[in-house]
Every structure is written in structure tokens, then in C-alpha cells.
Design a protein around this motif. Structure first.
Motif, PDB file in Angstrom:
ATOM      1  N   UNK A 108       0.488  -1.377   0.100  1.00  0.00           N
ATOM      2  CA  UNK A 108       0.142   0.018  -0.192  1.00  0.00           C
ATOM      3  C   UNK A 108       1.139   1.333   0.105  1.00  0.00           C
ATOM      4  N   UNK A 109       1.515   0.893  -0.477  1.00  0.00           N
ATOM      5  CA  UNK A 109       3.246   2.403  -0.135  1.00  0.00           C
ATOM      6  C   UNK A 109       2.319   3.535  -1.023  1.00  0.00           C
ATOM      7  N   UNK A 110       2.238   3.361  -2.275  1.00  0.00           N
ATOM      8  CA  UNK A 110       2.116   3.496  -3.061  1.00  0.00           C
ATOM      9  C   UNK A 110       0.858   4.596  -3.082  1.00  0.00           C
ATOM     10  N   UNK A 111       0.249   3.929  -1.824  1.00  0.00           N
ATOM     11  CA  UNK A 111      -1.758   4.704  -1.572  1.00  0.00           C
ATOM     12  C   UNK A 111      -1.589   5.075  -0.494  1.00  0.00           C
ATOM     13  N   UNK A 112       0.008   5.791   0.395  1.00  0.00           N
ATOM     14  CA  UNK A 112      -0.047   5.570   1.470  1.00  0.00           C
ATOM     15  C   UNK A 112      -1.125   6.976   1.877  1.00  0.00           C
ATOM     16  N   UNK A 113      -0.578   8.237   1.163  1.00  0.00           N
ATOM     17  CA  UNK A 113      -0.317   9.580   0.835  1.00  0.00           C
ATOM     18  C   UNK A 113      -1.832   9.677   0.434  1.00  0.00           C
TER      19      UNK A 113
END
Length: 258
Positions: free
Chosen positions: A126-131
Motif C-alpha cells: 500500500x506504499x503508493x497509496x499511503x498518502x
């Protein structure tokens, strides 16, 4: 607690609501680092078992222990040992995924909440969607975030109460992968489900709960032996619907941020 002793031990569990007997003497053990599926239809008593094990409900009779702690007399110790993920994702849609994780880490008074959040975002792809705000997440992403939040503090035992209810096929596959990774990392998982394929795909052992009683309890291979042996015939193997689905959409759904 010795390694061969069950992490979860349930014996003679009973629960009634007035004249309705929900649990009628439930017995099972769950081994450390395994996935145990409690399989049953709606109303079978699955959620009641989870509520008793997570100290949210008191049993009328019987005993239950988690990590060696009695759920009735050592509730605080049990709560420190577990995490519970219910049937609906308990995430704050106004916050981003990372902010949800940081918030829970701070509430648990853990050091380095930002690093904890980043590590879990990476672990659950989920790193890419974390923000991004959680309101923009797909159902599978929300559920993965929900499971990630439940792992903050590294509880040795996690209860997943029908974790894929209402999810689309791709989201279900994403959650299945997340559950497999939990067990691979040593977490003991008790999973309740009404989906036969979910229990078949995930569980090391399966107990079928029906009208408040455990009908059978064993590995998938052991349960299959309860039926007469299959006749051996030549059959041309056709692709399953899952084969078609994965061929069309790809099998790396957990790596995508939609």
C-alpha cells in the motif's frame, strides 16, 4: 508457554440468548502460527465464539484460553495478546492510509509510529497509496489497511471475522494473500467464514460449526476422507472461473494501487 501447547484452547463453550442456544458445547484447539477456519452459515455461532475469545462477551459455560490466559479471569492479558478485525473495515476515510496507521501506533504509545506505518504499508503493498485518503481506496485496499492496523504492536494472535464479506473477487484474492502472509510471519490466525472456497484456500485446519456445535474438525485432506473415495475417470480439465478471472485481470492485484 511451550511451543506444542495450543495458542487457543476452547472446551465446552456454551452461550444462550434467552431461549436461543447459540453455542452448545464448542471444543477446538488452534496451533501456533497456523490458520484455523471456523466455517459455518449465518447464525451458526461463529461471531459469538470470536466475541467470547476476544473478551467482548462472557460464556455461560465452558472454558477458553488464548496464549495460556483464561478469557474470563485474565481478560486484560488476553486483550494484550490479540487483535480483532470485524466484518467491516474500521478505518477513517477522512485520513490517508498512512495517517490511519500512525494514529493507531500513537494510541498504543509505540515508538517511531511513522516507521511502523511505512513498514506496514510496504508489507501490505500500500506504499503508493499511503498518502491518499482512504475514501479513494478499493474494497480490497481498505480491508488490507484494516488488517495492517490490527497488526500494530505485533499481536501474536489475530481474529478475522468474515474478512471478505461483501468484497469483489479481486479484493478477496488480495485479502487471502494478506492472510497467508500473516501466518508465514508467525501470526496465529483464527478466521471465521461462510465461504467454502475461502476455508479451502487458506486454512491449515477447518472446523465446521452448525447450530452451535462443531460437526467436524480436521485438515482439508481429513475432511475429504469423510466422503466415499472418488471414482477415477478420464475428464478433460476445463479452466476454472478463477483461472479465467486471473488471466484477464492479472494475479498481482496486491501490487496495484487502484
Amino acid at each position: 508457554m511451550t511451543a506444542d501447547k495450543p495458542v487457543i484452547h476452547v472446551q465446552g463453550l456454551e452461550k444462550s440468548y434467552k431461549d436461543l442456544r447459540v453455542l452448545r458445547g464448542v471444543d477446538f484447539d488452534v496451533a501456533r502460527g497456523s490458520i484455523f477456519a471456523l466455517l459455518g452459515s449465518n447464525g451458526a455461532g461463529k461471531t459469538t465464539v470470536v466475541k467470547i475469545l476476544s473478551t467482548l462477551l462472557k460464556a455461560d459455560a465452558g472454558t477458553a484460553a488464548v496464549q495460556g490466559f483464561d478469557v474470563a479471569t485474565q481478560a486484560a492479558n488476553v486483550r494484550e495478546s490479540i487483535s480483532l478485525t470485524g466484518q467491516f473495515a474500521a478505518v477513517d476515510e477522512i485520513l490517508s492510509g498512512r495517517e490511519n496507521l500512525v494514529l493507531v501506533a500513537r494510541l498504543r504509545h509505540l515508538k517511531n509510529p511513522g516507521k511502523i506505518a511505512d513498514d506496514l504499508l510496504a508489507r501490505f503493498s500500500l506504499t503508493d497509496a499511503g498518502a491518499r485518503k482512504v475514501s479513494t481506496y478499493s474494497g480490497g485496499m481498505r480491508r488490507r489497511l484494516d488488517i495492517a492496523m490490527s497488526l500494530i504492536g505485533n499481536p501474536p494472535v489475530i481474529f478475522l471475522d468474515e474478512p471478505t464479506t461483501g468484497l469483489d473477487p479481486q479484493a478477496r484474492i488480495e485479502v487471502w494473500q494478506a492472510v497467508r502472509e500473516l501466518a508465514a510471519n508467525g501470526t496465529t490466525v483464527l478466521l471465521t467464514t461462510q465461504y467454502l472456497d475461502e476455508a479451502e484456500q487458506l486454512a491449515d485446519r477447518i472446523a465446521i460449526l452448525h447450530e452451535g456445535r462443531i460437526l467436524v474438525n480436521g485438515t482439508l485432506a481429513e475432511l475429504k476422507q469423510l466422503l466415499p473415495p472418488a471414482k477415477v475417470e478420464y475428464v478433460e480439465k476445463q479452466p476454472t472461473l478463477e483461472d479465467v478471472f486471473l488471466a484477464l485481470v492479472g494475479d498481482n492485484g496486491t501490487k496495484e494501487s487502484r
